[in-house]
Design a protein around this motif. Structure first.
Motif, PDB file in Angstrom:
ATOM      1  N   GLU A 135      47.333   5.314   9.625  1.00 41.81           N
ATOM      2  CA  GLU A 135      48.569   4.557   9.679  1.00 41.81           C
ATOM      3  C   GLU A 135      48.422   3.234   9.180  1.00 41.81           C
ATOM      4  O   GLU A 135      47.325   2.501   9.402  1.00 41.81           O
ATOM      5  CB  GLU A 135      49.199   4.163  11.253  1.00 41.81           C
ATOM      6  CG  GLU A 135      50.316   3.531  11.175  1.00 41.81           C
ATOM      7  CD  GLU A 135      50.684   3.081  12.735  1.00 41.81           C
ATOM      8  OE1 GLU A 135      51.008   4.031  13.581  1.00 41.81           O
ATOM      9  OE2 GLU A 135      50.618   2.072  13.080  1.00 41.81           O
ATOM     10  N   HIS A 136      49.310   2.956   8.094  1.00 45.96           N
ATOM     11  CA  HIS A 136      49.130   1.692   7.277  1.00 45.96           C
ATOM     12  C   HIS A 136      49.323   0.574   8.138  1.00 45.96           C
ATOM     13  O   HIS A 136      50.228   0.690   8.752  1.00 45.96           O
ATOM     14  CB  HIS A 136      49.934   1.714   6.211  1.00 45.96           C
ATOM     15  CG  HIS A 136      50.194   0.510   5.394  1.00 45.96           C
ATOM     16  ND1 HIS A 136      49.056   0.124   4.821  1.00 45.96           N
ATOM     17  CD2 HIS A 136      51.019  -0.438   4.982  1.00 45.96           C
ATOM     18  CE1 HIS A 136      49.318  -1.086   4.019  1.00 45.96           C
ATOM     19  NE2 HIS A 136      50.421  -1.277   4.168  1.00 45.96           N
ATOM     20  N   CYS A 137      48.526  -0.540   7.932  1.00 45.11           N
ATOM     21  CA  CYS A 137      48.719  -1.717   8.653  1.00 45.11           C
ATOM     22  C   CYS A 137      49.231  -2.851   7.494  1.00 45.11           C
ATOM     23  O   CYS A 137      48.339  -3.245   6.631  1.00 45.11           O
ATOM     24  CB  CYS A 137      47.311  -2.141   9.240  1.00 45.11           C
ATOM     25  SG  CYS A 137      47.874  -3.809  10.021  1.00 45.11           S
ATOM     26  N   ALA A 138      50.447  -3.264   7.546  1.00 44.62           N
ATOM     27  CA  ALA A 138      50.743  -4.207   6.455  1.00 44.62           C
ATOM     28  C   ALA A 138      50.693  -5.471   6.823  1.00 44.62           C
ATOM     29  O   ALA A 138      50.767  -6.502   5.917  1.00 44.62           O
ATOM     30  CB  ALA A 138      52.395  -3.926   6.369  1.00 44.62           C
ATOM     31  N   LEU A 139      50.061  -5.717   7.939  1.00 41.57           N
ATOM     32  CA  LEU A 139      49.611  -7.323   8.296  1.00 41.57           C
ATOM     33  C   LEU A 139      48.171  -7.089   9.020  1.00 41.57           C
ATOM     34  O   LEU A 139      47.852  -7.072   9.943  1.00 41.57           O
ATOM     35  CB  LEU A 139      50.635  -7.548   9.609  1.00 41.57           C
ATOM     36  CG  LEU A 139      51.901  -8.362   9.334  1.00 41.57           C
ATOM     37  CD1 LEU A 139      52.495  -8.396  10.515  1.00 41.57           C
ATOM     38  CD2 LEU A 139      51.622  -9.714   8.499  1.00 41.57           C
ATOM     39  N   PRO A 140      47.294  -6.990   7.970  1.00 46.30           N
ATOM     40  CA  PRO A 140      45.747  -6.871   8.296  1.00 46.30           C
ATOM     41  C   PRO A 140      45.310  -7.997   8.897  1.00 46.30           C
ATOM     42  O   PRO A 140      44.193  -7.958   9.696  1.00 46.30           O
ATOM     43  CB  PRO A 140      45.150  -6.532   6.980  1.00 46.30           C
ATOM     44  CG  PRO A 140      46.237  -6.523   5.968  1.00 46.30           C
ATOM     45  CD  PRO A 140      47.431  -7.230   6.600  1.00 46.30           C
ATOM     46  N   GLU A 141      45.648  -9.322   8.600  1.00 45.20           N
ATOM     47  CA  GLU A 141      45.164 -10.480   9.464  1.00 45.20           C
ATOM     48  C   GLU A 141      43.457 -10.370   9.023  1.00 45.20           C
ATOM     49  O   GLU A 141      42.859 -10.791  10.062  1.00 45.20           O
ATOM     50  CB  GLU A 141      45.441 -10.582  10.598  1.00 45.20           C
ATOM     51  CG  GLU A 141      46.929 -10.955  10.949  1.00 45.20           C
ATOM     52  CD  GLU A 141      47.515 -12.511  10.485  1.00 45.20           C
ATOM     53  OE1 GLU A 141      46.335 -13.360  10.691  1.00 45.20           O
ATOM     54  OE2 GLU A 141      48.344 -12.558  10.215  1.00 45.20           O
ATOM     55  N   LEU A 142      43.124 -10.223   8.011  1.00 39.73           N
ATOM     56  CA  LEU A 142      41.671 -10.268   7.516  1.00 39.73           C
ATOM     57  C   LEU A 142      41.556 -10.729   6.233  1.00 39.73           C
ATOM     58  O   LEU A 142      42.256 -10.795   5.174  1.00 39.73           O
ATOM     59  CB  LEU A 142      41.300  -8.691   7.375  1.00 39.73           C
ATOM     60  CG  LEU A 142      41.371  -7.792   8.743  1.00 39.73           C
ATOM     61  CD1 LEU A 142      40.735  -6.368   8.232  1.00 39.73           C
ATOM     62  CD2 LEU A 142      40.019  -8.297   9.660  1.00 39.73           C
ATOM     63  N   ASP A 143      40.190 -11.235   6.082  1.00 39.54           N
ATOM     64  CA  ASP A 143      39.684 -11.542   4.629  1.00 39.54           C
ATOM     65  C   ASP A 143      38.921 -10.550   4.335  1.00 39.54           C
ATOM     66  O   ASP A 143      37.987 -10.067   4.864  1.00 39.54           O
ATOM     67  CB  ASP A 143      39.084 -12.968   4.675  1.00 39.54           C
ATOM     68  CG  ASP A 143      39.919 -14.102   5.034  1.00 39.54           C
ATOM     69  OD1 ASP A 143      41.248 -13.942   4.752  1.00 39.54           O
ATOM     70  OD2 ASP A 143      39.526 -15.189   5.293  1.00 39.54           O
ATOM     71  N   PHE A 197      40.571  -2.657   5.294  1.00 35.73           N
ATOM     72  CA  PHE A 197      41.752  -3.737   5.191  1.00 35.73           C
ATOM     73  C   PHE A 197      42.975  -3.176   5.462  1.00 35.73           C
ATOM     74  O   PHE A 197      43.669  -3.796   6.176  1.00 35.73           O
ATOM     75  CB  PHE A 197      41.565  -4.110   3.693  1.00 35.73           C
ATOM     76  CG  PHE A 197      42.298  -5.391   3.109  1.00 35.73           C
ATOM     77  CD1 PHE A 197      42.278  -6.651   3.988  1.00 35.73           C
ATOM     78  CD2 PHE A 197      43.442  -5.223   2.234  1.00 35.73           C
ATOM     79  CE1 PHE A 197      42.865  -7.667   3.555  1.00 35.73           C
ATOM     80  CE2 PHE A 197      44.037  -6.326   2.015  1.00 35.73           C
ATOM     81  CZ  PHE A 197      43.793  -7.521   2.548  1.00 35.73           C
ATOM     82  N   CYS A 198      43.578  -1.961   5.116  1.00 39.40           N
ATOM     83  CA  CYS A 198      44.789  -1.586   5.105  1.00 39.40           C
ATOM     84  C   CYS A 198      45.026  -0.750   6.541  1.00 39.40           C
ATOM     85  O   CYS A 198      45.845  -0.130   6.712  1.00 39.40           O
ATOM     86  CB  CYS A 198      45.139  -0.591   4.044  1.00 39.40           C
ATOM     87  SG  CYS A 198      45.332  -1.537   2.412  1.00 39.40           S
ATOM     88  N   THR A 199      43.778  -0.747   7.525  1.00 41.66           N
ATOM     89  CA  THR A 199      44.154  -0.510   8.733  1.00 41.66           C
ATOM     90  C   THR A 199      44.173  -1.624   9.667  1.00 41.66           C
ATOM     91  O   THR A 199      43.915  -1.435  10.841  1.00 41.66           O
ATOM     92  CB  THR A 199      43.358   0.653   9.170  1.00 41.66           C
ATOM     93  OG1 THR A 199      41.881   0.404   8.930  1.00 41.66           O
ATOM     94  CG2 THR A 199      43.638   2.141   8.261  1.00 41.66           C
TER      95      THR A 199
END
Ligand SMILES: Cc1cc2nc3c(=O)[nH]c(=O)nc-3n(C[C@H](O)[C@H](O)[C@H](O)COP(=O)(O)O)c2cc1C
Ligand SMILES: Cc1cc2nc3c(=O)[nH]c(=O)nc-3n(C[C@H](O)[C@H](O)[C@H](O)COP(=O)(O)O)c2cc1C
Ligand SMILES: Cc1cc2nc3c(=O)[nH]c(=O)nc-3n(C[C@H](O)[C@H](O)[C@H](O)COP(=O)(O)O)c2cc1C
Ligand SMILES: Cc1cc2nc3c(=O)[nH]c(=O)nc-3n(C[C@H](O)[C@H](O)[C@H](O)COP(=O)(O)O)c2cc1C
Lengths: 361, 361, 361, 361
Positions: free
Chosen positions: C45-53, C333-335
């Motif tokens: 499932e794609h996470c559009a808000l990763p909140e990661l660098d 990143f995208c999860t």
């Protein structure tokens, strides 16, 4: 548009349109790609011990007070003049020879024009002993038609019943189609109360749902022809005839629209256990016919698949429809079914999907 | 990278990149192969008795205080100069003519450069009566953008709302992409509290999940555009633009990534029953639009499929989007839906998988 | 065959065979058709808000007392001389540069011949800081090998662990294969008790089942490499090498045999919750690697997909394996996964099959 | 048709027909397209630790009082003269060499003509130690055959058993086929009571259902050969031989008819737990044979796939059937099965459908 305007606009344009239809369907039936009817997923369980004599299998079916030798209806295709008249006479001869039912196409041209369009008494003389069905469009009923026009359609060919066809998708994608459908149900109800013969309501290739069937039975229509998706797609046909690219694209988007025939039959049977159901739409052969009966149909209709033979000659049409009957008989034989009642109980194979997953210890 | 550096680096490179994007998407839309959106598996049940007058079907939908004639949004595509400006004006004219909403593409160049990039007041003059949406990227918010830049984007075009686009995959596979995404959610929350217009958050083709949508509604964002997979794949687009084979291969591996649009709409609706959902990503026509609405969308967005017409002329764009509306209307007609509320309740066919397994006695 | 006979028969024939293997695998990897690994059906499932660098995502993984920069193992491919030696040195350099683990191919030739076959100390000098794994065949253990040979394999390259490969299908379809497998489990158990380094047991492309894994953990083997189906098929490779048509056909029948990698990983994880699992077999890229980890693997192995680069140069190998790592990082990143523990909990999309059937009201 | 007429009509026409059959099947086996047998969906779980010596795997199976070296039956193909006689002798030699069972094709020509058609004692002399099975058609039993003819068929070749084949579909689509099947079951029952050897009942490629099997076991027939769909389709073969297009089309419609072999085996085993089941129909190789045994067969039959080799020479036939046995042995080895009883318990992989849907937390 008033009923007068409507009539004025009609004859010549309609005749051209109907000719287009025949050409498009005839050329399309050569090519292969079609929507699934759902029959592909239905497989009979073979019975290696039929305990039957092939020639004694009883395929007879009562319909509109007559007994058919096989549960087949040649579905409505054409009501136009000349070419159409020839086709209809070939079909009538086939119907009479094989003792199966026969429906003419929309009689709008014949009703509104003043020629009989080949739909005169000679048709009935060709097929004196089988049910013949008249045909008009539901949209006509709110655009001015009433009991007189319906009676004219019936009397013109001494029909045993009148078919009302519902074709909202075709009208919606067709340039100048009849897009006013408010009041159709009430108009059918009114007609039914007045007519001397039974009313049959059908689609033309997009299918009748269980819900629609129930609304029809509630107003007293008890014979329903599902005419489902998987055979002739009128959106695709109208796309071929479209005057410009934009309208062609719009029509083409809907070439997949509709309730697959197998699903429509099952749903109508479920919603209306007592209706007399005609299963049609994409029936290619007698094996599809057997499946339609198995899924709940009382009679099976076929239009496009028989068209090429009907254009050729009465003999070709007889050859075609007798093959359908032979195939239906083989299906009965190889399921050990002595008659249609037995066929309707014949065991089916589990669907491929579930068969793919053996649940072994 | 500080916000200053970021701005310094931007304008000319971005403009070239955006031109590439248009070219790649335009050529790709010619070719066929695409991920499934999930709409393919959704089929309406045909209603043969619509009991409707086609022309009276009500497609109107309120959005941002205005009433649209149809529930359509022309999704963000371009905010660049010249060519892009022309495209935007064609789209604006189509939006105004058809009374549908319209969003510009990322305004980063216009904000950071000092030209209006065709995004000046003339756009609003072209489309005075419909909602126009401004657009900036979420990654910008942690790389230096704040309320002033957002206000500038809004005021530049007198927008009715501001779209923040989330595109982590695109940034990850793009050379020099913004890969610092810590703090994005907080930055959106801060912006929302300050802005004079509503905030819309969208993806760009990989989809918003139910979980992400919930985090957004928790910070007060109530309009969400799923922009799911099945249409434009930015990984595929960036693969075409990659500077070397290694980076191209890496990007290409992710061309299948994303939540199919149909799944995204259903999940966001399930997780956020009260959100205003824009269904977009791979919507090809009005039939897909009808399915998006049926699955839970309040409005339907389309970008790539309309691009070719928008590049041509305003008339072509009007033709294109009016066809989408006509198709949506046909879908309403053939499901017997008098308005969008009815369409959202229209019965669906059972999925092919389950239809394949008749559970007969 | 006694151990003496066995040794006598070996070296030169084996070397030729191993060269064949490289050629066949290299040419096959060009062509496309392969069995499914089961990874195709797994979608994040794609996470559009990763909140990661992106650059701070932690991919490190401990293995055999060392810390890898990424959870990757370059799987056993070759232990032969010259060409093979060159390949191994390229791979060792890539492993050292990227801080990932590295396994040599079967050391039978080196053990039985008296040359080091490029498997001397220079390999360890090239890769001083990462785990290097030795490799011998299980069938050897009942055909005469014991602790001395195993020690020789380990010491030759100063290995951190010893891999025993199980390849009954390959032996069964290969002319002159070792078809005596009674006693293998007991021989592994005995070896494990004596060795100074950990033992890893793997297949070579047909997969380890949960049942086999449990038998291995019961004798104290706690590191298991599933090496499942979907990548290199040894039946297919041996079919290409078969001396006559009959043996080729027999081998080819089994080119579909085996437990798909995704299924093997899940089953071994289910049967042996505490095992250290290496997921391998048909891992093409970092996205497959991410899926393997998500399904239960602790480390991911790749052989054939890296072979072409390894034949070319150390730089090409570094390029290849660093791309795998970059892809794995993009998947994190995208999860929205900050490390491997988070990735192992990342939500998946419902399978296409179930997604196809919307259960709407 | 009386039994006399029937006999009169037979010999020369039948001989020509049988020659056609051989030619059509031989050319068809070259081409690829076939119905699924259902074996495709059955996959064994690989066992990486067989703990077996390949050569000691025990494939022996008792049948009709003799012990076969492998559970194989060369299924009925031909009983005609010359060419057919040569084929039969090659097959008999292969059966004797490999210690497997062997069935001749329909002995109708030999019984009704007065030549032995190559079905004399020499066949038994070629294969003295293995079961040989005689063969007559069920339709013959109601068209005049009785105990004397059956005895003649048995004695002619000193058979260990008599096969009655059920082929209603073939008779239905074949010009001049025997379509009177009322009384077949009773005739089989009568025959069974009188015969000195066991009776085997089989289909010819459309499958025996559980229901039909139960009716057979109820009259004392305890050996059933399912001969299911997925191999030779007699409807397709008869379509090739049809005298005109109409009959060809009718036959061709039924080329998909029948119970797939895998489903037939499972169903017959479920309905008749104590029957001796021969699994046949589309068995291509020893891997299919292993699957048939796993699904419930006691013996596996193969006809068409072996025909080309049998036409060539005894050596070619031996090569062919020994490869089938070798493949079966590999399947035992790679599932860790020391004998057929173990193989019948070997774990299977979950079906692809269910494997596609990982139900992970
Ligand atoms: C050439 C052609 C003309 C048709 N014209 C009519 C018509 O006038 N009235 C009608 O009720 N149905 C008409 N139909 C529809 C058929 O009666 C039938 O419902 C539909 O084609 C589905 O059956 P099929 O798949 O066997 O063709 C026509 C069909 C064809 C192919
Ligand atoms: C050429 C092009 C440029 C785009 N530029 C932007 C953009 O600047 N900002 C944005 O939010 N989305 C942008 N998008 C994404 C679209 O708004 C939309 O979300 C996505 O393409 C999915 O819709 P579609 O499948 O109908 O194209 C762009 C799409 C295209 C095709
Ligand atoms: C050319 C080649 C040679 C191999 N040689 C060995 C070997 O000697 N020992 C071993 O344990 N596995 C060997 N393998 C198997 C691999 O280690 C691995 O388990 C298998 O190929 C599956 O991974 P893949 O699909 O990524 O190639 C070899 C594989 C390849 C492609
Ligand atoms: C050329 C040919 C001739 C056959 N003739 C007979 C026959 O005379 N009697 C019979 O019982 N079955 C006959 N069969 C059927 C086979 O015995 C078998 O049941 C069927 O072909 C399915 O097996 P297969 O798919 O391995 O061919 C014949 C099959 C072939 C291919």
């Amino acid at each position: 548009m008033s009923s007068e305007e409507n009539r004025a606009r009609a004859p010549s344009g309609i005749a051209a349109r109907k000719g287009d239809h025949l050409d498009i369907v005839l050329s399309a039936s050569q090519s292969g790609a079609r929507l699934p009817t759902g029959f592909e997923a239905v497989q009979f369980e073979h019975c290696a011990l039929p305990e039957l004599d092939f020639d004694k299998i009883d395929l007879s079916q009562d319909f509109l007070g007559r007994t058919l030798a096989a549960p087949l209806l040649i579905s409505s295709m054409t009501g136009g003049p000349e070419r159409a008249g020839r086709i209809n006479h070939h079909l009538a001869e086939a119907a009479e020879t094989l003792k199966i039912a026969f429906a003419v196409g929309s009689q709008r041209i014949a009703i509104e024009g003043h020629a009989s369009c080949g739909l005169g008494k000679s048709l009935r003389r060709t097929a004196p002993s089988v049910p013949i069905l008249a045909n008009i469009g539901a949209a006509q009923l709110v655009a001015g038609y009433g009991v007189p026009e319906a009676l004219r359609a019936i009397e013109m060919i001494e029909a045993d019943g009148l078919i009302i066809h519902l074709n909202p998708l075709q009208e919606a994608v067709q340039t100048g189609g009849d897009r006013r459908w408010r009041g159709v149900l009430e108009a059918i109800a009114a007609l039914r109360r007045e007519l001397p013969v039974p009313l049959i309501v059908k689609e033309v290739g997009a299918g009748i749902s269980g819900r629609v069937a129930r609304r029809l039975t509630e107003i007293g229509v008890s014979i329903i022809d599902v005419a489902g998706a998987g055979g002739t797609s009128w959106a695709a046909v109208e796309a071929e005839r479209a005057p410009d690219e934009r309208r062609r694209d719009i029509a083409a988007r809907f070439s997949d629209w509709g309730i697959p025939t197998a699903a429509a039959i099952r749903e109508v049977r479920e919603f209306c256990p007592d209706a007399f159901i005609i299963g049609s739409g994409g029936v290619r052969d007698g094996l599809d016919a057997a499946k339609a009966l198995r899924l709940g149909a009382d009679l099976v209709g076929q239009a496009a698949s028989g068209l090429a033979s009907a254009e050729q000659s009465a003999e070709a049409a007889i050859d075609h429809f007798s093959a359908v009957i032979e195939e239906l008989r083989i299906a009965c034989f190889c399921t050990g079914s002595k008659d249609l009642a037995a066929l309707r109980q014949a065991p089916l194979l589990p669907s491929p999907a579930s068969a793919a997953a053996p649940s072994l210890p």
